[in-house]
Scaffold this active site. Structure first.
Site, short mmCIF file in Angstrom:
data_model
loop_
_atom_site.label_atom_id
_atom_site.label_comp_id
_atom_site.label_asym_id
_atom_site.label_seq_id
_atom_site.Cartn_x
_atom_site.Cartn_y
_atom_site.Cartn_z
CB SER B 146 -1.10 -0.04 1.27
OG SER B 146 -2.01 0.90 1.26
NE ARG B 207 -9.05 2.39 9.98
CZ ARG B 207 -7.87 1.83 9.53
NH1 ARG B 207 -7.15 2.69 8.63
NH2 ARG B 207 -7.50 0.59 9.55
CG ASP B 288 -6.81 -2.94 -4.19
OD1 ASP B 288 -7.51 -2.12 -3.73
OD2 ASP B 288 -5.56 -3.16 -3.80
CG HIS B 318 -5.69 -1.56 -0.41
ND1 HIS B 318 -5.05 -1.28 -1.81
CD2 HIS B 318 -5.18 -0.85 0.69
CE1 HIS B 318 -4.20 -0.75 -1.17
NE2 HIS B 318 -3.93 -0.31 0.25
CG ASP B 319 -7.38 -4.27 4.44
OD1 ASP B 319 -6.53 -3.44 4.37
OD2 ASP B 319 -8.31 -4.04 5.36
#
Lengths: 343, 343
Positions: B146, B207, B288, B318-319
């Protein structure tokens, strides 16, 4: 001033249905206050604000759009201001007022005066009452897009005898959990704004996040690939001008409670597909980030022999209905064709 | 208390490199204040807070993660608290402190004390200074995930002579415009919170929106398919408990300015792939939503013969780096293998 409010200035506030039946291709707006038994809110007085356009003897098609849509579909001689779906209504289109009477209304809650959860079933029941008031026994078709598709599914379950066919575009039997989370966070942005008199600011931010769910990375990649700038010590990315404009425009025409309650209403929506008792064309957009193709495949499977699926691929994602108007029109033309009509 | 602050309590605040070289598999933390010439911020005093773990004679691998990662990769005998990437570090892993010295640091700005735009080039230059201070001439590898991948690309451009190979996971040569817009709106949520002394509230919301970009609809569809509830007259969807927890946890360990400046830093990042002068394995995750596969294909094309691409499909989007640890480890094992080592 909001489009809806602007429209109200032209209103004959309670136009008798007889007037409509007499005229050829007339556009009529009306408002009726009724008492409606709502799923969560109980019995409430609500206003039904409708617009009815087209030849008096033509089959009636109800058209319903997303949560920010309203009763004014398209500019016409009587109400010349731009509508929310101008490009799909007009001469030669499947939704041509020469051949169809087009009925639409402002969703319950769109005036921002209902401070209670609103169910798609409430909207469907309100439409049934409106049909009674207008003396319309049956709808030739119901074209629903996004939230309008959810309302259409409810109408096809609760008032099946009054509907010949449903076209449900980009709307499923229940909200996808990811899309629901996205909307829940948008509502939190509004709540954060409301904490201290920055209600417009919160609503603008909610709308901006919503825009990301309506559109696609493909479109953003093409439109906003410029390098970011540093402005007053802060990084500003290429899409921010566009998002600023989208937020400001939305705030100028949307009561906060209208947004909140209709957003919630999408997430409350749950129907059993097999209960839909009307022939239904489901239109899915591959790449729609809010209503995934897989959910619409499930919906069509649940519909059984009454359901059929049309799939579009579009860089406009959830907004394809408003952007891919030629392709949508072709689908509507087939779906709404009456016996004896040719393509 | 933040993890970073907790870590500081254990610090020998300026551990000499010699001490590290003496020991076998020691874990050392240090902090050095340097003056760094930054791209936007000019010359600034910044603290380099590092952790170095592993056999003294082993090849050094620098590991850098997302904007909320930090210098503590994994629990070890000296620092037993959980790290941000425990599952990829340890016996038998490609990142095994028995065979590799693992170096990591807290990103510039992570302490929330830099109130200016931070470039990925600044981070890369800071790492080069850190290597000087620690007497490390060359890195055997740089594993960046990332934001860490962006820093790795900059390091491979600006300090190519000090790096043998780069593994860049889920990070491209520039931010995708859609992802940039998503982050810009998150920063606006923080700004909205700051408007009204609800800074934590704004950061939590930012967040929560970020979590939607890190994960996928597939995962949410499986985890949060319960019907929504009406609580105190408001609709609450199934994912909101999860999002509440994610927001609260983040707020408890993240200074607002750290979040803002590192988020901006992702959007400022732009490098020319052909300038990367080091063999580079690019790892892409299909699905992603922040770093699309297509962008990583472009990156690899730009790298020419030095680049190679590995593609994972994962419901974690993405994680995936943090979740698909066996598959990531297999990729790292191949990418970081030294001459003479076997799989």
């Amino acid at each position: 001033m909001s489009l809806v409010n602007a429209a109200n200035r032209f209103l004959p506030s309670d136009t008798p249905a007889a007037f409509v039946a007499d005229a050829q291709r007339v556009a009529v707006r009306g408002e009726r206050v009724i008492t409606l038994s709502m799923r969560h809110a109980g019995a409430r007085q609500v206003a039904l604000r409708y617009e009815l356009v087209g030849a008096a003897d033509a089959p009636v098609v109800f058209v319903a759009g997303g949560i920010s849509a309203h009763r004014h579909l398209a500019a016409n001689a009587d109400f010349p201001e731009k509508g929310w779906v101008d490009d799909l209504v007009g001469e030669g289109r499947a939704l041509d007022p020469a051949n169809r009477r087009l009925l639409s209304f402002d969703f319950l809650g769109a005036d921002g005066k209902l401070d209670a959860p609103i169910d798609t079933a409430d909207q469907a029941d309100a439409i049934a009452v409106l049909l009674d008031l207008l003396g319309i026994e049956q709808l030739h078709g119901f074209v629903g897009y996004s939230y309008g598709a959810l309302v259409g599914l409810q109408f096809a379950i609760r008032h099946a005898a009054r509907l010949h066919r449903l076209v449900a575009v980009s709307g499923a039997h229940r909200a996808h959990p990811y899309a629901a989370a996205w909307r829940a966070l948008q509502r939190r942005a509004v709540a954060l704004g409301q904490l201290q008199c920055a209600e417009d600011h919160g609503l603008a931010l909610a709308r901006q996040f919503a825009m990301l769910s309506y559109r696609t990375p493909e479109e953003f990649g093409e439109r906003f690939d410029a390098a970011p700038e540093v402005v007053n010590g802060r990084v500003r990315v290429a899409a921010e001008d566009y998002l600023d404009a989208a937020g400001a425009q939305y705030v100028s025409r949307t009561p906060v409670d209208a947004y909140l309650r209709l957003s919630e209403s999408i997430d409350l929506h749950r129907v059993v597909p097999s209960a839909v008792a009307v022939p239904t064309v489901v239109v899915a957009v591959e790449g729609d980030r809010l209503v995934p193709l897989a959910d619409l495949v499930s919906l069509v499977e649940g519909l059984g022999p009454r359901g059929s699926l049309r799939v579009l691929r579009s860089p406009y994602g959830h907004d394809a209905f408003l952007k891919e108007t030629d392709r949508i029109d072709a689908i509507l033309a087939t779906a709404l064709r009456t016996t004896g009509e040719t393509a």
